[in-house]
Design a protein around this motif. Structure first.
Motif, PDB file in Angstrom:
ATOM      1  N   SER A  63      59.993  18.832 113.036  1.00 10.96           N
ATOM      2  CA  SER A  63      59.433  20.009 112.384  1.00 10.96           C
ATOM      3  C   SER A  63      60.393  20.472 111.308  1.00 10.96           C
ATOM      4  N   ARG A  64      59.889  21.317 110.430  1.00 12.25           N
ATOM      5  CA  ARG A  64      60.750  21.909 109.415  1.00 12.25           C
ATOM      6  C   ARG A  64      60.538  23.404 109.419  1.00 12.25           C
ATOM      7  N   ARG A  65      61.617  24.138 109.458  1.00  5.16           N
ATOM      8  CA  ARG A  65      61.516  25.580 109.275  1.00  5.16           C
ATOM      9  C   ARG A  65      62.013  25.848 107.883  1.00  5.16           C
ATOM     10  N   ASP A  66      61.269  26.479 107.083  1.00  7.11           N
ATOM     11  CA  ASP A  66      61.428  26.504 105.625  1.00  7.11           C
ATOM     12  C   ASP A  66      62.154  25.259 105.138  1.00  7.11           C
ATOM     13  N   LEU A  75      64.806  23.860 106.485  1.00 13.09           N
ATOM     14  CA  LEU A  75      65.662  23.263 107.501  1.00 13.09           C
ATOM     15  C   LEU A  75      64.903  22.208 108.310  1.00 13.09           C
ATOM     16  N   LEU A 132      64.358  20.043 111.473  1.00 12.44           N
ATOM     17  CA  LEU A 132      64.809  20.188 112.856  1.00 12.44           C
ATOM     18  C   LEU A 132      64.708  18.850 113.565  1.00 12.44           C
TER      19      LEU A 132
END
Lengths: 823, 632
Positions: free
Chosen positions: B369-372, B374, B376
């Motif tokens: 996944s990507r948080r903005d 970042l 992961l």
């Protein structure tokens, strides 16, 4: 009335190739017969061997030009094929008509009288006009007379400037004037635009009957509301007027395109002209004069050519969905639109979308079943020009849909919009609320002001921010986020980038072998944000270019004989690590990051990102991080504002909101500044400079923009003050005294440190004087004596500084390890 | 009308045309959707997809033109959408009557097209340039080829001389005029063909062995040097917006190799181009790229494209969620397979069990996944302390190659760094994206061998390449060069760096090898490393690694609480000892550790174990604080 888009396949072919349609006006009669007289009169002239484009712009001898292959003046008024309803009315005295290769050949389009012939299944539809005239152009629902009349009325309403004999018409104005006319314009540009031409010319020569123009006025519509992304073009758009935006990636050389072929009989020297129809010439097989077959040969010199240029445009990166490559489209520019654009330009182009079947090869029975598509350009609009000349209303009208604007306005009306937006910024980074707020204000920027009249030039409107702090406090992540958020962002690392990478460099273009200026990150981020990571690792020479950029916002280049000044109105968001791997709280900011104060003072806000080392904070941080690792995407989206909304919000505010200071706000700013000055003056320090006042104004304006407010009010100033104070508290606190001291940032040394230096120097002087008449002393000895005498610890650096201060007074000199007194 | 099994594979166009013809009386029949549905249904049947011959393992000339084939590929480039005649009117040569024809799934029309017919329907399709999955390891290819049940016989539509023609000669054809084609092609055994090994027929699809090959060759634009296999122009008829660059797909489509396609591109008739606006639009280069000879780059008209979540032939094709029986049986075995794998890897890592453990974690890591900005879940491992004798790193890579579906070994020699193209770049004159070594499919293992680094100067290209590697590791993205701007493409590549000291590149986790072997015996030991384990054991490992990567994962509130407590406690004792970044890493380690044991949620035990191995690793790091100036 049948919708024009419902018959995409049927409409684009054979507009003028239906022999079965009876036409009273005889559009199919060969034009050559009528021209014979004229041809023979000029036939004894020698064919002039000229290249097509040489005489383009010399209107001096229009008569002579009739034999040149130059496209424009060659069609003399009396040559004009009057049989077509689309020729421009009566020939205007002395003003030649000019072909419109951008619209293809339309002069043969027949008019159909609806009374005598019922509409065919193909879509010739009843005209809505109530006038007695019921003529429409075959295959369309365009009634020439009504159309002309409407447009003339329209022009009277929205009259534009006549400079070049070109009339640019904003389609939006057409729509607001008459929606039906607009629909016709969009659907049948090939017919409607010449009608417009006709209308304008009639109007013009009615008003100014004696004027002679270079050629007859041409109408160039632009800004068709059917503006779309290149990606959305589909077969339904074929032969319609469209406006798309994109970036020019390649332009071809000039292509002379034949408009009219000139054939001469080898036997009897009879000549005939054949118009090029969609790239094909129907070669006459039989000579009309002597009835010899296959005797006609083309004479290139006497054929009519027009200029043409292939322009390739690519989707602009902003319009692209993630993970796909940009599409490209071929555009043909004709006549004076040739060479109007250069590779790299961002343009809005209005034109007619065309699809051409692959040419059937006589040698092959099978052909590729693919069409080639292109756009015939009618109007170019460079969108990056607005960057040089301020804002431009047309370019932005399409930026936001009404729904979006509504959503944005609703958001702006919320009282906590500022907090909402700042928390939406980089949600994966924990806390650092004030830093996020600072960056948010940076994203909005202040209002641009122009003082060049009073000699100050442009006022910097962009906010510069420096983040410094311990490694691993997600500074880089914040930078990456901002870089990804803004359309014109650049991301460089101080470590890898050189001065040329930031500014510009001159290189030889591999194709043209010419010197070209390649711009670096700072110029590319004009009107955007330049994120510079590892600011401290930059070499001094690289850093020095930032001095100019960060205050004057220009970039001067003197390289390889190219001397120029480029705009670099960019906000700088920089991150720096302390010199020692850990932030030393006992030192000042300057000492920690070792950056010149001249550069530091150009940052509006300097934030420290430090580890707070507090249990409650740790717990919240841990929770935040853990949740990062297992929350599902949906949960995340619920919690935070979408990045796209944020982006639109910022873009909207930046383009439409231009706040001005209100009276109260000005007062508040003055008070704030005076207060800041007062704080220091009590201790004999200057704690604020005009630069700080400018910063405050910028921040206050940015905050007003966040609220979508056209007026800067006291609350904006309050927030600007608070944020400014917070940043100062972090970065400009003198570790020795605990006071906020702006001189740390402006002069690189806190006032107390300076005072202390003077004290030591005085003490040293006293010490030497007390020693009596000893012309030379040992350095080490003197240091120890001073240390013994002083109450405070004297470091070697301090001692050296004191010596230097005394040397400056010409009191002593230091040579190696000895100190000599000067008489 | 129900064609037999053979028909839908051998003559899919017949099926399509039958449906088209049937729809003529009924305008709203939606025959297009029905046709796609028909093929999808047939392929869903048990094993049906193995009957379809694959372009990956059957040489092109063995495949029947206009038959159904499949292709396992990566979308390397996306061309512009094209408009084609969906329906057109043509004159039937026998009856002389005008008939409506369907142009879908075809490149060329039949004779006698009436261009001005009112019945023509223009439709749109999108072309992707696809290459075989870069870095796909031999065992994957063999396994796929072995499971294929397609019966292919050499096609009779091609003269044998034509089959063997190498691409050099094809090139000559492009350059010389069309007369070449009319002449009978003689002498296939040109001297250039002798150096190939045995199967010279396959040579025609070989990539140039280095990227500096002379430009006169048609560059098939493979991301990695030395790749083989056909590339393909894949024509997509629906939902093309759903595809992304670098997606891996299994495409089922109709093969089109009509020689007319390339012949059209060859024609450069100077006299006719003057009046034909279509000819001067494209440069010769662009034509070569966009209409390469079909014998080299076949066209594939997609009926059905299946995205590949993984490229492991040993795993069942259904998703794990749909296959609970398989999932539960593998989950229960995972702990034991893990132990086996650990014993297998430990001697390879010179007896260092901790390093072997970290290697397993690395091999199953995945950006989930990507948080903005970042990413992961990434876990770049820097294995420092690698011996430089007896080409240890190469041996080590060979082991990795045996375990993962696709991988690439990149020796970071000065020459490679300065000369290789890492970042794809748009070539505007040919209008295509020139590939680079970092254009890789998801979950490809990229092995960076830093022991190859020698003294010398990196030039501009070298510096750019190092920056690109750094960006790849830190943000899991590659900035493709579009000349006027850059465009960011997220990626998901497992980077493993083998180095002597600490790597010059950033990494998520560095572990220093603690060799149990004394240096004098090193060479002897290394040469005795067992590189070829049993196939059954290997297959178990391969399956294990792929499954572990696909598992879902969660953290309960309870464990969250205890992790928080741990963090606060550790900070209380010594705030310097653990930073937010360390917690990030520990959470990733804990996640991977749980998954490697087949646990889909974090347990207290796993957390403690993660903490423990991190502690071991860090204490080892402190012993090896070799300062080389690259510390942040």
């Amino acid at each position: 009335m049948s919708s024009p888009t419902s018959t995409p396949g049927g409409r684009k072919r054979g507009r003028n190739t239906n022999p079965s349609t009876p036409s009273s006006e005889g559009p199919t009669s060969p034009p050559s017969q009528r021209r014979r007289g004229q041809d023979s009169s000029t036939g004894d002239l020698m064919p002039m061997p000229t290249s097509p484009a040489t005489d383009m712009l010399s209107p001096a001898a229009p008569q002579d030009n009739s034999l040149l292959s130059s496209p424009r003046p060659s069609v003399l008024p009396n040559e004009v094929d009057m049989s077509s309803p689309l020729m421009y009315g009566t020939p205007m005295r002395g003003t030649p008509a000019r072909q419109r290769p951008d619209l293809g050949s339309v002069r043969k389009a027949p008019q159909v009288d609806l009374q005598s012939e019922p509409p065919s299944a193909d879509g010739a539809v009843t005209s809505e006009s109530n006038t007695g005239q019921r003529l429409v152009i075959w295959g369309t629902d365009v009634n020439v007379g009504t159309c002309k009349e409407k447009f003339q009325r329209k022009v009277m309403v929205f009259i534009s400037v006549v400079g070049d004999p070109v009339l640019n018409v904003n389609c939006l104005h057409v729509q607001s004037f008459d929606a039906e006319l607009y629909r016709q314009l969009i659907c049948y540009p090939q017919e409607v635009i010449p009608t417009f031409d006709m209308a304008v010319n009639e109007l013009f020569f009615e008003r100014f009957p004696d004027s002679i123009l270079e050629f007859q006025i041409q109408v160039r519509p632009y800004n068709a509301l059917k503006t779309r992304n290149m990606r959305n073009l589909n077969p339904e758009d074929i032969d319609q007027l469209i406006t798309i935006s994109g970036m020019v990636i390649r332009t071809s050389q000039l292509i002379p395109e034949m408009q009219e072929a000139f054939f001469q009989c080898q036997v009897c020297a009879f000549s005939t002209r054949v118009e090029v129809d969609r790239g094909r010439i129907a070669e006459p097989s039989v000579c009309r004069n002597c009835n010899t077959t296959h005797s006609l040969a083309i004479v290139h010199n006497r054929s009519v050519f027009s200029d043409k240029q292939m322009v390739k445009i690519q989707e602009s990166p902003e319009d692209m969905p993630a993970g796909q490559t940009p599409h490209t489209t071929i555009v043909y520019a004709h006549n004076d639109l040739v060479d109007k654009v250069q590779p790299g330009d961002r343009i809005n182009i209005t034109g007619v979308y065309r699809a051409v079947p692959m040419r059937a090869n006589p040698r092959q029975s099978n052909v590729k079943s693919v069409y080639k598509t292109h756009i015939d350009a009618i109007h170019f609009h460079k969108t990056d020009e607005k960057r040089l000349h301020g804002l431009d209303e047309d370019a932005e009208q399409k930026l936001f849909t009404e729904d979006r604007v509504q959503t944005l306005k609703e958001l702006a009306a919320k009282p906590d919009v500022y907090e909402r937006l700042s928390s939406a910024l980089a949600p994966s980074i924990y806390e650092h609320e004030d830093i996020k707020k600072g960056i948010l204000l940076q994203l909005f920027g202040g209002a641009r002001k122009d003082f060049s009249q009073t000699g100050r030039g442009n006022f910097r409107a962009d906010v510069n921010i420096l983040l410094c702090g311990d490694p691993g406090t997600s500074k880089s992540q914040l930078l990456q986020y901002v870089y990804n958020l803004v359309p014109r962002g650049q991301y460089t690392s101080g470590k890898g980038s050189s001065a040329v990478g930031l500014t510009a460099y001159v290189m030889r273009d591999p194709e043209t072998r010419q010197l070209v200026l390649q711009t670096g990150a700072l110029v590319l981020s004009d009107n955007g944000i330049c994120c510079i990571d590892e600011f401290d690792k930059m070499s001094d020479s690289t850093r020095s270019v930032l001095h100019e950029v960060m205050e004057q916002q220009t970039l001067s280049i003197a390289k390889a004989g190219i001397i120029c000044q480029l705009n670099a109105r960019t906000s700088v968001l920089a991150a720096a690590n302390p010199i020692e791997s850990q932030w030393n709280p006992k030192k000042t900011t300057i000492e920690n990051i070792q950056l010149p104060h001249t550069l530091l003072s150009r940052f509006d806000l300097i934030f420290l990102m430090l580890d707070p080392q507090d249990e409650a904070y740790d717990r919240r941080l841990a929770h935040h991080l853990v949740s990062l690792y297992y929350q599902s995407e949906e949960q995340i989206e619920e919690e935070f504002l979408d990045m796209a909304v944020l982006r639109d919000y910022i873009a909207y505010a930046r383009t439409y909101i231009n706040p001005r200071l209100s009276e109260e706000a000005s007062q508040a700013l003055i008070e704030a500044y005076v207060d800041m000055r007062k704080i220091g003056s009590g201790r004999g320090m200057v704690s604020a400079y005009p630069r700080q006042l400018e910063s405050l104004i910028r921040l206050a304006e940015a905050h007003a923009k966040v609220r979508f407010s056209e007026k800067v009010e006291t609350i904006d100033v309050e927030e600007a003050k608070r944020l400014h104070r917070e940043a100062l508290k972090q970065s400009a606190t003198d570790p020795r005294t605990g006071f906020v001291d702006i001189s740390i940032l402006t002069t690189g040394m806190s006032a107390t440190a300076r005072k202390r230096k003077e004290e030591v120097a005085q003490a040293l002087k006293k010490l030497i004087q007390a020693k009596g008449k000893t012309p030379a002393m040992k350095y080490q000895q003197l240091l120890e004596d001073l240390r013994g005498q002083s109450e405070n610890a004297i470091t070697k650096e301090l001692f050296d500084e004191a010596l230097r201060a005394l040397a400056d007074e010409d009191y002593l000199t230091v040579t190696g390890k000895t100190v000599r007194l000067l008489a | 009308m129900m064609p037999s099994t053979h028909d839908w594979i051998n003559n899919p166009l017949g099926v399509v045309e039958g449906m088209f013809a049937a729809s003529q009386n009924n305008p709203n029949s939606g025959w297009e959707a029905k046709a796609v549905e028909f093929f999808k249904d047939h392929l869903k049947e048990k094993d049906a997809h193995t009957w379809v011959p694959s372009l990956n393992d059957v040489p092109l000339h063995y495949l029947k033109p206009n038959s159904l084939v499949k292709f396992r590929c990566l979308i390397q480039d996306m061309f512009d959408p094209e408009f084609y005649m969906g329906v057109y009117e043509a004159v039937d040569p026998s009856t002389k009557a005008k008939v409506l024809r369907c142009g879908k799934y075809k490149d060329v029309t039949e004779c006698g097209v009436d261009f001005d017919s009112r019945n023509t329907v223009t439709a749109e399709r999108q072309t992707f340039y696809c290459v075989p999955i870069p870095g796909e390891n031999p065992w994957v290819k063999e396994s796929y080829a072995g499971s294929s049940q397609a019966r292919v016989v050499p096609s009779t539509s091609y003269a044998p001389t034509r089959q063997k023609r190498s691409y050099e000669e094809d090139d000559d054809m492009d350059d010389m005029d069309t007369q070449m084609q009319r002449e009978p092609h003689t002498g296939p055994q040109s001297p250039t063909e002798q150096h190939g090994n045995g199967d010279c027929k396959r040579r025609e699809t070989e990539a140039p062995s280095s990227q500096t090959a002379p430009a006169s060759h048609l560059d098939l634009n493979f991301p990695l040097p030395g790749e083989k296999g056909p590339s393909c122009l894949v024509k997509v008829y629906e939902d093309w917006d759903g595809f992304k660059l670098n997606d891996t797909l299994e495409v089922f489509g109709i093969l089109s190799v009509s020689p007319a396609l390339s012949a059209l591109a060859d024609k450069k008739d100077a006299s006719s181009s003057l009046l034909d606006p279509t000819e001067c639009m494209e440069t010769a280069e662009e034509q070569r790229v966009h209409s390469p000879p079909a014998s080299l780059v076949p066209r594939l008209h997609v009926l059905y494209a299946k995205p590949l979540p993984h490229n492991n032939p040993l795993l069942p094709s259904a998703t794990l969620e749909d296959n609970s029986a398989f999932l539960s049986s593998t989950l229960s075995e995972m702990a034991s397979v893990r132990a086996e794998l650990l014993t297998f890897l430990t001697p390879i890592l010179l007896g260092d069990a901790l390093a072997a453990e970290y290697l397993i974690l690395h091999l199953i890591s995945n950006v989930y996944s990507r948080r903005d900005v970042l990413p992961l879940g990434k876990f770049t491992l820097n294995l420092s302390g690698c011996p430089t004798v007896a080409s240890y790193t190469e041996r080590f890579y060979q082991i990795i190659q045996q375990l993962v579906p696709s991988s690439y070994y990149l020796g970071m020699s000065l020459q490679n760094m300065n000369q290789m193209r890492f970042v794809p770049k748009k070539d505007y004159s040919a209008n295509r994206l020139v590939s680079g070594a970092l254009q890789l499919a998801r979950n490809t293992s990229l092995f960076l061998d830093e022991t190859q680094l020698e003294q010398g100067q990196l030039d501009t290209a070298g510096v750019r390449n190092v920056t690109a590697l750094g960006n790849l590791i830190t943000w899991q993205k590659v900035d493709y060069d579009f000349n006027y701007h850059q465009m960011e493409f997220p990626c998901n590549i497992n980077v493993l760096i083998a180095s002597e000291g600490r790597s010059l590149l950033p990494s998520d986790c560095q572990i220093h090898l603690q060799s149990q072997i004394t240096p004098p015996h090193m060479e002897e030991y290394l040469s005795s490393i067992h590189v070829h384990p049993q196939a059954s054991q290997l297959n178990k490992f391969r399956m294990y690694l792929s499954v572990a990567r696909l598992l879902n994962y969660s953290i309960s509130d309870e464990v969250t609480k205890s992790v928080e407590d741990d963090f606060v406690d550790m900070r209380k004792d010594d705030p310097q000892s653990i930073s937010a970044e360390d917690l990030h890493r520990m959470l990733v380690v804990a996640r991977l550790l749980s998954l490697s044991l087949g646990q889909t949620s974090l347990s207290r035990d796993s957390w403690l174990r993660a903490k423990h191995i991190e502690l071991l690793r860090r204490s080892r790091m402190e012993q090896h604080t070799c300062v080389n100036g690259n510390e942040p």
